[in-house]
Design a protein around this motif. Structure first.
Motif, PDB file in Angstrom:
ATOM      1  N   VAL A 165       0.703  -1.271  -0.062  1.00  0.00           N
ATOM      2  CA  VAL A 165       0.098  -0.067  -0.115  1.00  0.00           C
ATOM      3  C   VAL A 165       0.728   1.204  -0.146  1.00  0.00           C
ATOM      4  O   VAL A 165       0.327   2.202  -0.716  1.00  0.00           O
ATOM      5  CB  VAL A 165      -1.011   0.074   1.194  1.00  0.00           C
ATOM      6  N   ASP A 166       1.950   1.211   0.665  1.00  0.00           N
ATOM      7  CA  ASP A 166       2.977   2.289   0.775  1.00  0.00           C
ATOM      8  C   ASP A 166       4.326   1.886   0.522  1.00  0.00           C
ATOM      9  O   ASP A 166       4.774   0.732   0.793  1.00  0.00           O
ATOM     10  CB  ASP A 166       2.405   3.142   2.026  1.00  0.00           C
ATOM     11  N   SER A 167       5.257   2.780   0.432  1.00  0.00           N
ATOM     12  CA  SER A 167       6.580   2.690   0.220  1.00  0.00           C
ATOM     13  C   SER A 167       7.268   1.997   1.501  1.00  0.00           C
ATOM     14  O   SER A 167       8.381   1.298   1.242  1.00  0.00           O
ATOM     15  CB  SER A 167       7.195   3.852  -0.243  1.00  0.00           C
ATOM     16  N   HIS A 168       6.774   2.035   2.685  1.00  0.00           N
ATOM     17  CA  HIS A 168       7.369   1.630   3.834  1.00  0.00           C
ATOM     18  C   HIS A 168       7.553   0.021   3.777  1.00  0.00           C
ATOM     19  O   HIS A 168       8.518  -0.511   4.474  1.00  0.00           O
ATOM     20  CB  HIS A 168       6.594   2.017   5.323  1.00  0.00           C
ATOM     21  N   MET A 169       6.621  -0.633   3.058  1.00  0.00           N
ATOM     22  CA  MET A 169       6.553  -1.818   3.076  1.00  0.00           C
ATOM     23  C   MET A 169       7.767  -2.417   2.140  1.00  0.00           C
ATOM     24  O   MET A 169       8.512  -3.350   2.709  1.00  0.00           O
ATOM     25  CB  MET A 169       5.417  -2.283   2.452  1.00  0.00           C
ATOM     26  N   GLU A 170       8.196  -1.697   1.124  1.00  0.00           N
ATOM     27  CA  GLU A 170       9.209  -2.172   0.203  1.00  0.00           C
ATOM     28  C   GLU A 170      10.660  -1.716   0.842  1.00  0.00           C
ATOM     29  O   GLU A 170      11.472  -2.565   0.599  1.00  0.00           O
ATOM     30  CB  GLU A 170       8.990  -1.388  -1.195  1.00  0.00           C
ATOM     31  N   SER A 171      10.675  -0.614   1.536  1.00  0.00           N
ATOM     32  CA  SER A 171      11.858  -0.121   2.384  1.00  0.00           C
ATOM     33  C   SER A 171      12.158  -1.315   3.380  1.00  0.00           C
ATOM     34  O   SER A 171      13.250  -1.413   3.719  1.00  0.00           O
ATOM     35  CB  SER A 171      11.865   1.021   2.880  1.00  0.00           C
ATOM     36  N   GLY A 172      11.080  -1.612   4.011  1.00  0.00           N
ATOM     37  CA  GLY A 172      11.329  -2.695   4.959  1.00  0.00           C
ATOM     38  C   GLY A 172      11.797  -4.270   4.762  1.00  0.00           C
ATOM     39  O   GLY A 172      12.767  -4.601   5.175  1.00  0.00           O
ATOM     40  N   ALA A 173      11.113  -4.451   3.660  1.00  0.00           N
ATOM     41  CA  ALA A 173      11.458  -5.794   2.865  1.00  0.00           C
ATOM     42  C   ALA A 173      13.048  -5.860   2.475  1.00  0.00           C
ATOM     43  O   ALA A 173      13.795  -6.643   2.371  1.00  0.00           O
ATOM     44  CB  ALA A 173      10.695  -6.097   1.895  1.00  0.00           C
ATOM     45  N   GLU A 174      13.199  -4.495   1.822  1.00  0.00           N
ATOM     46  CA  GLU A 174      14.657  -4.350   1.066  1.00  0.00           C
ATOM     47  C   GLU A 174      15.739  -4.386   2.364  1.00  0.00           C
ATOM     48  O   GLU A 174      16.812  -4.905   1.918  1.00  0.00           O
ATOM     49  CB  GLU A 174      14.863  -2.917   0.557  1.00  0.00           C
ATOM     50  N   LYS A 175      15.345  -3.758   3.421  1.00  0.00           N
ATOM     51  CA  LYS A 175      16.337  -3.856   4.546  1.00  0.00           C
ATOM     52  C   LYS A 175      16.428  -5.437   5.022  1.00  0.00           C
ATOM     53  O   LYS A 175      17.785  -5.637   5.162  1.00  0.00           O
ATOM     54  CB  LYS A 175      15.906  -2.875   5.579  1.00  0.00           C
ATOM     55  N   LEU A 176      15.559  -5.944   5.039  1.00  0.00           N
ATOM     56  CA  LEU A 176      15.752  -7.377   5.614  1.00  0.00           C
ATOM     57  C   LEU A 176      16.253  -8.291   4.540  1.00  0.00           C
ATOM     58  O   LEU A 176      17.116  -9.046   5.028  1.00  0.00           O
ATOM     59  CB  LEU A 176      14.347  -7.902   5.734  1.00  0.00           C
ATOM     60  N   LEU A 177      16.023  -7.982   3.239  1.00  0.00           N
ATOM     61  CA  LEU A 177      16.740  -8.981   2.293  1.00  0.00           C
ATOM     62  C   LEU A 177      17.954  -8.621   1.814  1.00  0.00           C
ATOM     63  O   LEU A 177      18.949  -9.543   1.552  1.00  0.00           O
ATOM     64  CB  LEU A 177      15.820  -8.750   0.976  1.00  0.00           C
ATOM     65  N   LYS A 178      18.464  -7.274   2.255  1.00  0.00           N
ATOM     66  CA  LYS A 178      19.912  -6.880   2.121  1.00  0.00           C
ATOM     67  C   LYS A 178      20.661  -7.713   3.259  1.00  0.00           C
ATOM     68  O   LYS A 178      21.915  -8.387   3.017  1.00  0.00           O
ATOM     69  CB  LYS A 178      20.203  -5.534   2.175  1.00  0.00           C
ATOM     70  N   ASP A 179      20.313  -7.652   4.448  1.00  0.00           N
ATOM     71  CA  ASP A 179      20.875  -8.589   5.572  1.00  0.00           C
ATOM     72  C   ASP A 179      21.098 -10.108   5.106  1.00  0.00           C
ATOM     73  O   ASP A 179      21.968 -10.806   5.523  1.00  0.00           O
ATOM     74  CB  ASP A 179      19.736  -8.504   6.843  1.00  0.00           C
ATOM     75  N   LEU A 180      19.919 -10.546   4.624  1.00  0.00           N
ATOM     76  CA  LEU A 180      19.840 -12.022   4.166  1.00  0.00           C
ATOM     77  C   LEU A 180      20.616 -12.226   3.280  1.00  0.00           C
ATOM     78  O   LEU A 180      21.491 -13.271   3.129  1.00  0.00           O
ATOM     79  CB  LEU A 180      18.325 -12.265   4.056  1.00  0.00           C
ATOM     80  N   ASP A 181      20.752 -11.497   2.471  1.00  0.00           N
ATOM     81  CA  ASP A 181      21.535 -11.696   1.209  1.00  0.00           C
ATOM     82  C   ASP A 181      23.017 -11.738   1.542  1.00  0.00           C
ATOM     83  O   ASP A 181      23.915 -12.469   1.027  1.00  0.00           O
ATOM     84  CB  ASP A 181      21.250 -10.352   0.073  1.00  0.00           C
ATOM     85  N   TRP A 182      23.355 -10.942   2.430  1.00  0.00           N
ATOM     86  CA  TRP A 182      25.076 -10.775   2.659  1.00  0.00           C
ATOM     87  C   TRP A 182      25.363 -12.016   3.308  1.00  0.00           C
ATOM     88  O   TRP A 182      26.155 -13.005   3.082  1.00  0.00           O
ATOM     89  CB  TRP A 182      25.171  -9.712   3.644  1.00  0.00           C
ATOM     90  N   HIS A 183      24.631 -12.599   4.386  1.00  0.00           N
ATOM     91  CA  HIS A 183      24.627 -13.795   5.182  1.00  0.00           C
ATOM     92  C   HIS A 183      24.647 -14.870   4.266  1.00  0.00           C
ATOM     93  O   HIS A 183      25.376 -15.904   4.337  1.00  0.00           O
ATOM     94  CB  HIS A 183      23.750 -13.977   6.354  1.00  0.00           C
ATOM     95  N   ALA A 184      23.653 -15.048   3.221  1.00  0.00           N
ATOM     96  CA  ALA A 184      23.509 -16.421   2.492  1.00  0.00           C
ATOM     97  C   ALA A 184      24.798 -16.414   1.475  1.00  0.00           C
ATOM     98  O   ALA A 184      25.329 -17.526   1.215  1.00  0.00           O
ATOM     99  CB  ALA A 184      22.034 -16.001   1.541  1.00  0.00           C
ATOM    100  N   HIS A 185      25.202 -15.258   0.924  1.00  0.00           N
ATOM    101  CA  HIS A 185      26.258 -15.154   0.266  1.00  0.00           C
ATOM    102  C   HIS A 185      27.569 -15.715   0.820  1.00  0.00           C
ATOM    103  O   HIS A 185      28.411 -16.512   0.413  1.00  0.00           O
ATOM    104  CB  HIS A 185      26.591 -13.853  -0.583  1.00  0.00           C
ATOM    105  N   ALA A 186      27.620 -15.080   2.079  1.00  0.00           N
ATOM    106  CA  ALA A 186      28.942 -15.536   2.874  1.00  0.00           C
ATOM    107  C   ALA A 186      28.886 -17.138   3.231  1.00  0.00           C
ATOM    108  O   ALA A 186      29.888 -17.592   3.218  1.00  0.00           O
ATOM    109  CB  ALA A 186      29.005 -14.694   4.077  1.00  0.00           C
ATOM    110  N   MET A 187      27.902 -17.510   3.630  1.00  0.00           N
ATOM    111  CA  MET A 187      27.706 -18.916   4.105  1.00  0.00           C
ATOM    112  C   MET A 187      28.024 -19.764   2.925  1.00  0.00           C
ATOM    113  O   MET A 187      28.460 -20.667   2.957  1.00  0.00           O
ATOM    114  CB  MET A 187      26.294 -19.159   4.886  1.00  0.00           C
TER     115      MET A 187
END
Length: 198
Positions: A165-187
């Motif tokens: 409904v608003d941009s806060h959803m996408e920014s929240g998901a982006e923050k989470l997925l950046k965190d997951l992305d970093w850890h997943a690639h490192a592992m």
């Protein structure tokens, strides 16, 4: 985020009538695809797994193992990371979620990160279940990243088709997925370089 795509299994934990979780799952699937990753949704309504009487790893080669368990097990083993979409039932982990994930042993999940996306129709956003998921996912071997994406009043935040409904959803998901992305690639890099502990 890294340019190398990840294989991500998204676990949805609800089977309730008029469930909100499917909106959240669709939203996260869209965000993962937009990030260039390969996402697979495990929806307990579609998988139709009964209450677990026999875990996937207890089947012997000569046993008639259900095809759905074989397929899911391969996809979990092949995954680089997991996203767990969870509401809360009686302030706890939804039974359909625990039942589905418990079919598969820790070796399927081990040394891969997970991300928690929790939601509710109220103001707490499923956070009480998220706190319990931290321990649950840790015991499975897929430690959750530090960020938790909590979505209060999910029915007002996401449309039925999974659109935010608003941009806060996408920014929240982006923050989470950046965190997951970093850890997943490192592992993944470390698994490919030195393997897993024996």
């Amino acid at each position: 985020m890294s340019s190398a795509p990840l294989k991500v299994v998204v676990f949805l934990g609800t089977v309730k009538e008029n469930r909100l979780g499917i909106r959240v799952a669709k939203f996260m699937m869209n965000q993962l695809t937009k990030s260039g990753h390969e996402a697979i949704l495990f929806d307990p309504i579609e998988k139709k797994l009964p209450l677990m009487e026999k875990a996937a790893f207890f089947y012997r080669p000569e046993d008639d193992k259900p095809a759905v368990l074989t397929e899911m097990e391969v996809q979990i083993r092949d995954a680089d990371a997991f996203v767990v979409v969870s509401g809360e039932y009686n302030h706890s982990i939804p039974p359909a979620l625990a039942n589905m994930m418990d079919y598969f042993g820790g070796s399927c999940y081990a040394y891969k990160p997970s991300a928690i996306v929790c939601y509710s129709p109220g103001i707490y956003g499923g956070m009480r279940a998220a706190m319990q998921l931290r321990a649950f996912l840790g015991e499975l071997g897929c430690l959750s990243v530090s960020n938790i994406f909590g979505i209060p009043r999910a029915h007002e935040a996401i449309g039925e088709d999974g659109s935010p409904v608003d941009s806060h959803m996408e920014s929240g998901a982006e923050k989470l997925l950046k965190d997951l992305d970093w850890h997943a690639h490192a592992m993944r890099n470390h698994r490919n370089t030195v393997g897993k502990p024996k």
